[in-house]
Design a protein around this motif. Sequence first.
Motif, PDB file in Angstrom:
ATOM      1  N   GLY A 104       0.768  -1.256   0.000  1.00  0.00           N
ATOM      2  CA  GLY A 104       0.000   0.000   0.000  1.00  0.00           C
ATOM      3  C   GLY A 104       0.790   1.293   0.000  1.00  0.00           C
ATOM      4  O   GLY A 104       0.205   2.369   0.089  1.00  0.00           O
ATOM      5  N   ALA A 105       2.112   1.231  -0.102  1.00  0.00           N
ATOM      6  CA  ALA A 105       2.878   2.482  -0.160  1.00  0.00           C
ATOM      7  C   ALA A 105       2.501   3.253  -1.420  1.00  0.00           C
ATOM      8  O   ALA A 105       2.264   2.662  -2.472  1.00  0.00           O
ATOM      9  N   GLU A 106       2.418   4.582  -1.294  1.00  0.00           N
ATOM     10  CA  GLU A 106       2.145   5.381  -2.491  1.00  0.00           C
ATOM     11  C   GLU A 106       3.450   5.661  -3.232  1.00  0.00           C
ATOM     12  O   GLU A 106       3.519   5.586  -4.442  1.00  0.00           O
ATOM     13  N   ARG A 107       4.508   5.981  -2.451  1.00  0.00           N
ATOM     14  CA  ARG A 107       5.800   6.273  -3.078  1.00  0.00           C
ATOM     15  C   ARG A 107       6.900   5.493  -2.368  1.00  0.00           C
ATOM     16  O   ARG A 107       6.861   5.291  -1.151  1.00  0.00           O
ATOM     17  N   VAL A 108       7.900   5.079  -3.167  1.00  0.00           N
ATOM     18  CA  VAL A 108       9.103   4.475  -2.586  1.00  0.00           C
ATOM     19  C   VAL A 108      10.303   5.245  -3.118  1.00  0.00           C
ATOM     20  O   VAL A 108      10.418   5.463  -4.333  1.00  0.00           O
ATOM     21  N   ILE A 109      11.147   5.677  -2.209  1.00  0.00           N
ATOM     22  CA  ILE A 109      12.400   6.334  -2.592  1.00  0.00           C
ATOM     23  C   ILE A 109      13.508   5.304  -2.377  1.00  0.00           C
ATOM     24  O   ILE A 109      13.698   4.814  -1.258  1.00  0.00           O
ATOM     25  N   ALA A 110      14.206   4.937  -3.458  1.00  0.00           N
ATOM     26  CA  ALA A 110      15.205   3.868  -3.376  1.00  0.00           C
ATOM     27  C   ALA A 110      16.596   4.460  -3.528  1.00  0.00           C
ATOM     28  O   ALA A 110      16.824   5.324  -4.376  1.00  0.00           O
ATOM     29  N   ILE A 111      17.536   4.001  -2.695  1.00  0.00           N
ATOM     30  CA  ILE A 111      18.858   4.624  -2.621  1.00  0.00           C
ATOM     31  C   ILE A 111      19.959   3.577  -2.797  1.00  0.00           C
ATOM     32  O   ILE A 111      19.971   2.552  -2.108  1.00  0.00           O
ATOM     33  N   ASP A 112      20.851   3.829  -3.731  1.00  0.00           N
ATOM     34  CA  ASP A 112      22.019   2.979  -3.983  1.00  0.00           C
ATOM     35  C   ASP A 112      22.957   3.814  -4.828  1.00  0.00           C
ATOM     36  O   ASP A 112      22.720   5.017  -5.004  1.00  0.00           O
ATOM     37  N   THR A 113      23.984   3.197  -5.375  1.00  0.00           N
ATOM     38  CA  THR A 113      24.850   3.976  -6.260  1.00  0.00           C
ATOM     39  C   THR A 113      25.116   3.229  -7.565  1.00  0.00           C
ATOM     40  O   THR A 113      25.701   3.770  -8.479  1.00  0.00           O
ATOM     41  N   ILE A 114      24.658   1.975  -7.634  1.00  0.00           N
ATOM     42  CA  ILE A 114      24.979   1.133  -8.786  1.00  0.00           C
ATOM     43  C   ILE A 114      23.887   1.270  -9.851  1.00  0.00           C
ATOM     44  O   ILE A 114      22.719   0.964  -9.593  1.00  0.00           O
ATOM     45  N   PRO A 115      24.254   1.744 -11.050  1.00  0.00           N
ATOM     46  CA  PRO A 115      23.259   2.080 -12.079  1.00  0.00           C
ATOM     47  C   PRO A 115      22.269   0.954 -12.382  1.00  0.00           C
ATOM     48  O   PRO A 115      21.060   1.197 -12.435  1.00  0.00           O
ATOM     49  N   GLU A 116      22.760  -0.299 -12.549  1.00  0.00           N
ATOM     50  CA  GLU A 116      21.848  -1.401 -12.923  1.00  0.00           C
ATOM     51  C   GLU A 116      20.812  -1.628 -11.825  1.00  0.00           C
ATOM     52  O   GLU A 116      19.664  -1.956 -12.093  1.00  0.00           O
ATOM     53  N   ARG A 117      21.254  -1.495 -10.591  1.00  0.00           N
ATOM     54  CA  ARG A 117      20.340  -1.744  -9.464  1.00  0.00           C
ATOM     55  C   ARG A 117      19.334  -0.606  -9.336  1.00  0.00           C
ATOM     56  O   ARG A 117      18.143  -0.838  -9.083  1.00  0.00           O
ATOM     57  N   LEU A 118      19.793   0.620  -9.533  1.00  0.00           N
ATOM     58  CA  LEU A 118      18.872   1.764  -9.492  1.00  0.00           C
ATOM     59  C   LEU A 118      17.853   1.662 -10.637  1.00  0.00           C
ATOM     60  O   LEU A 118      16.676   1.998 -10.474  1.00  0.00           O
ATOM     61  N   ALA A 119      18.308   1.165 -11.786  1.00  0.00           N
ATOM     62  CA  ALA A 119      17.386   1.013 -12.933  1.00  0.00           C
ATOM     63  C   ALA A 119      16.287   0.005 -12.604  1.00  0.00           C
ATOM     64  O   ALA A 119      15.111   0.232 -12.897  1.00  0.00           O
ATOM     65  N   LEU A 120      16.666  -1.112 -11.960  1.00  0.00           N
ATOM     66  CA  LEU A 120      15.652  -2.105 -11.574  1.00  0.00           C
ATOM     67  C   LEU A 120      14.677  -1.522 -10.560  1.00  0.00           C
ATOM     68  O   LEU A 120      13.487  -1.812 -10.572  1.00  0.00           O
TER      69      LEU A 120
END
Length: 385
Positions: free
Chosen positions: A209-225
């Motif tokens: 039920g979350a409306e927004r998720v803010i995801a944090i990392d530095t690796i491009p492939e993982r941020l893309a997923l």
Amino acid sequence: MKALTWHGSGDIRCEEVDDPTIQHDRDVIIRVTSCAICGSDLHLYGGFVPGMHAGDVMGHETMGEVVEVGRGISKLKVGDRVVVPFTISCGECRQCKWGQFSLCERSNPNGAMQAKQIGYPTAGLFGYSEMYGRFPGGQAQYLRVPYADVGPIVVPDGLTDEQVLFLSDIFPTGYMAAENCDIKQGQTIAVFGCGPVGLFAIKSAFLLGAERVIAIDTIPERLALARQSGAETLDYSDESLQERILDMTNGLGPDAVIEAVGMESHGAGGIMETLQTKLTSTERPYALSQAILACRPGGTVSLPGVFVGPAVPAPLGALVGKGLTLKTGQTHVQRYLEPLMQLIVDGKIDPSFLITHRIGLEEGPEAYKTFRDKTDGCVKVVIKP
Ligand code: NAD
Ligand code: ZN
Ligand code: ZN
């Protein structure tokens, strides 16, 4: 049989070991059809977990076909396809009865040793050191599964290994991390770490039920997923990370924050290096500290990330001052197997989305390095023994 074995920090080998045998009425033996390398294996690979012995068989994310059953097992039969939880649980002790399977009081033969570390015996785990019972792991051709009438779940026809394998750990782990956030409709959740656990936490936060998720990392492939799963993304190496998170949340901060990184962001988790070194180190941002600092007052910090040994520096002033709730723990996998299997059957999620590498056991040693270094676009390695 062939298996991936531990021989010290950075030294995993593919070698011949003895086949497992039934040792107890409630055991089964499975022929492993798929298994995976986990972020938790990296703590062993890094040499940060005490109680590993040369030759110990690695692996705790495993599935396969039942080839032999103990006399006390009526729930499973030869030929069944099963996914095996990484937590070994008796199903009968007080903790198991409360659904706290990873705190089973009876499944760890070295529970007393674990109690010396943390004051309480915890469940046995596959492939995870003497402290957790020294059970041979599942990165192998065969696996002995104790308490097999409690753990393994039979796979419904029509589902592939890759769709169900991660029920063994990372899907329930991401799900429990999100459930621990007690998400209300419309809330915003931040997830530190977009590795396998973080990626399942993102998917689960939306499912819950979350409306927004803010995801944090530095690796491009993982941020893309993470973005493909609907998250907005930030880079943790950005010096103004905390201000950016505040800007995205009306100056308040996310309602809950999941720390899906663990001790490596703190170096060695306090075991190999002294606390003093870590306290004065400014080399890298600590995910747990960042998570506590980012969370809104009165919010929840959910910590699936693993820590072993003594304290790491964390802003306890902010934790207490903001009245945060901290929720932690190894996942009670057995609790989630049926509901999450149903989500897969219903097509609400296809857990195979994060697999980047498919290999045989012989390529295991190299794959550990690739997964640790996060090179070659590696997000999740599946091994077909
Ligand atoms: P992983 O190492 O593949 O992923 C960790 C990610 O965190 C990486 O992508 C890395 O770039 C990122 N990262 C590092 N420092 C960061 C920071 N400061 N801020 C944001 N991101 C940062 O590991 P994984 O398989 O996803 O596992 C994550 C953690 O979950 C590990 O500690 C693992 O042991 C733990 N885990 C816990 C359970 C449980 O039962 N609680 C089960 C499985 C895994
Ligand atoms: Zn795992
Ligand atoms: Zn138990």
